[in-house]
Design a protein around this motif. Structure first.
Motif: not given
Length: 164
Positions: A33, A36-37, A39-41, A44
Motif C-alpha cells: 500500500q 502504491a501511494e 507511485a501516485r505521489q 513510481p
C-alpha cells in the motif's frame, strides 16, 4: 469447536506456522500500500529495497562498506544498490571530507522527499489499521510486538537476511 462465526479455531488449536505468515502478510500489505501511494505521489520506481537502503544511508550518508554492513550485504551489493539509487535520483556519491580516498553516498532532495512522504503514508496506514481494529487494540498489538521483538529488532538487513 471454533472461536467465532468465521470458523477460526481457538488460539491453542492454530498451527505455529500461521503466526509468521500472518505477520509477514501484514507487513507485505502495508509495504504494498505504501508503494502504491508513493507511485501516485511521484515515486513510481521505488521498491522496498530502496527504502531500506535509504534508511541505512540516513541523513549523514554512508560509505558503500557502511551501507553493506547496515543492510547485511556485501560491499559490492551495496554499491549496486547505491548505483540504482543514483540512477533514480535518490542518492549521489560525494567525496568524504574526512578521507579523500572514500566516497560517501548521500541522499538527494528527491531521496529525502520520498522518505518524508513514506513517513506520512505510514501514519495514514496506521490510522487505517486503528480504524479497522480500534485504536486501543492496535496499541495493544504494537505493545505486544515490542515485548516479543528484541531491542535490536529494528534492523535494516532484510535483503541480506532473505539472501542465499
Amino acid at each position: 469447536m471454533t472461536n467465532d462465526a468465521q470458523g477460526t479455531p481457538p488460539a491453542q488449536d492454530r498451527p505455529g506456522y500461521e503466526l509468521p505468515l500472518l505477520l509477514f502478510a501484514g507487513f507485505r500489505s502495508i509495504i504494498d500500500q505504501l508503494h502504491a501511494e508513493l507511485a501516485r505521489q511521484g515515486h513510481p520506481e521505488g521498491r522496498p529495497a530502496h527504502g531500506f537502503a535509504m534508511q541505512a544511508i540516513g541523513r549523514d550518508g554512508a560509505t558503500a562498506s557502511e551501507l553493506g554492513r547496515r543492510l547485511g550485504v556485501s560491499k559490492q551489493a551495496a554499491g549496486k544498490t547505491a548505483d540504482r539509487l543514483e540512477v533514480l535520483g535518490y542518492a549521489v556519491r560525494a567525496d568524504d571530507p574526512a578521507d579523500a580516498r572514500r566516497k560517501v553516498i548521500r541522499l538527494t532532495p528527491r531521496g529525502l522527499d520520498v522518505l518524508a512522504k513514506s513517513a506520512a503514508v505510514f501514519d495514514e496506514l496506521r490510522a487505517q489499521w486503528a480504524a479497522a481494529l480500534g485504536p486501543e487494540r492496535l496499541r495493544d498489538l504494537e505493545d505486544d510486538l515490542r515485548v516479543m521483538v528484541p531491542p535490536s529488532g529494528f534492523r535494516l538487513d532484510v535483503a541480506g537476511w532473505f539472501g542465499p
